[in-house]
Design an enzyme around this catalytic site. Sequence first.
Site, PDB file in Angstrom:
ATOM      1  N   ASP A 100       0.751  -1.291   0.133  1.00  0.00           N
ATOM      2  CA  ASP A 100      -0.237  -0.067  -0.026  1.00  0.00           C
ATOM      3  C   ASP A 100       0.253   1.215  -0.029  1.00  0.00           C
ATOM      4  O   ASP A 100       0.881   2.083   0.658  1.00  0.00           O
ATOM      5  CB  ASP A 100      -0.875  -0.121   1.483  1.00  0.00           C
ATOM      6  N   LYS A 156      -6.871  -5.164  -3.009  1.00  0.00           N
ATOM      7  CA  LYS A 156      -8.002  -5.304  -1.993  1.00  0.00           C
ATOM      8  C   LYS A 156      -8.666  -4.572  -1.419  1.00  0.00           C
ATOM      9  O   LYS A 156      -8.585  -3.642  -1.750  1.00  0.00           O
ATOM     10  CB  LYS A 156      -6.944  -5.587  -0.636  1.00  0.00           C
ATOM     11  N   CYS A 162      -2.563  -2.061   7.852  1.00  0.00           N
ATOM     12  CA  CYS A 162      -1.685  -3.144   6.701  1.00  0.00           C
ATOM     13  C   CYS A 162      -0.787  -4.105   6.309  1.00  0.00           C
ATOM     14  O   CYS A 162      -0.778  -5.514   5.910  1.00  0.00           O
ATOM     15  CB  CYS A 162      -2.076  -2.494   5.846  1.00  0.00           C
TER      16      CYS A 162
END
Length: 190
Positions: free
Chosen positions: A4, A90, A129
Amino acid sequence: MVVDVQRDFCRGGALAVKGGDEVVPGLDRVIEAFERSGFPIFFTRDWHPRDHISFRDRGGPWPPHCVQGTPGAEFHPDLIVPSNAVVVSKGDDRDAEAYSGFQGTDLQARLKKSGVEEIFLGGLTTDYCVKESTMDARKGGFAVNVIEDCIRAVNVKAGDGAMAIEEMRRAGAELTKSSAVIKRLASTQQ
Ligand SMILES: [Zn+2]
């Protein structure tokens, strides 16, 4: 695995994390070393619909961020994303949060298919994350090395990042540094 590293988590982004940009140079060096070694490289990205359940409008904890197709969802402009890298999206189900790159994706199957047994991981954010991806990778049977100088925390509460690192360590993840990863790759023949 690069978690991310998207504009919205970096300076000026919708959910900017302190020092988010600072992970990029170290990750780039690791990515280049992986490319030289011929090992597969995986990128995850938060990829939310406009009305995602994690957004405040829907009672979630976060401002809107990483909305599909918007500039904020793009990878950091300085991040090296090789053309043959695997990008896993995601959080694209409007009614489900997904901090982990394994959640609701085929990441586990793709890693296995690529013959991966050990993962080197960095990115954003340490306490969400990165942590959840690390926990799932451990559950999935992978050895995990968290690149400590290439992660940054949200720290909603002070100390969240440090606590996350401790949790990952207890789950059997190794903590390492980008320089050590590069050294190790240089001594590996693929
Ligand atoms: Zn998100």
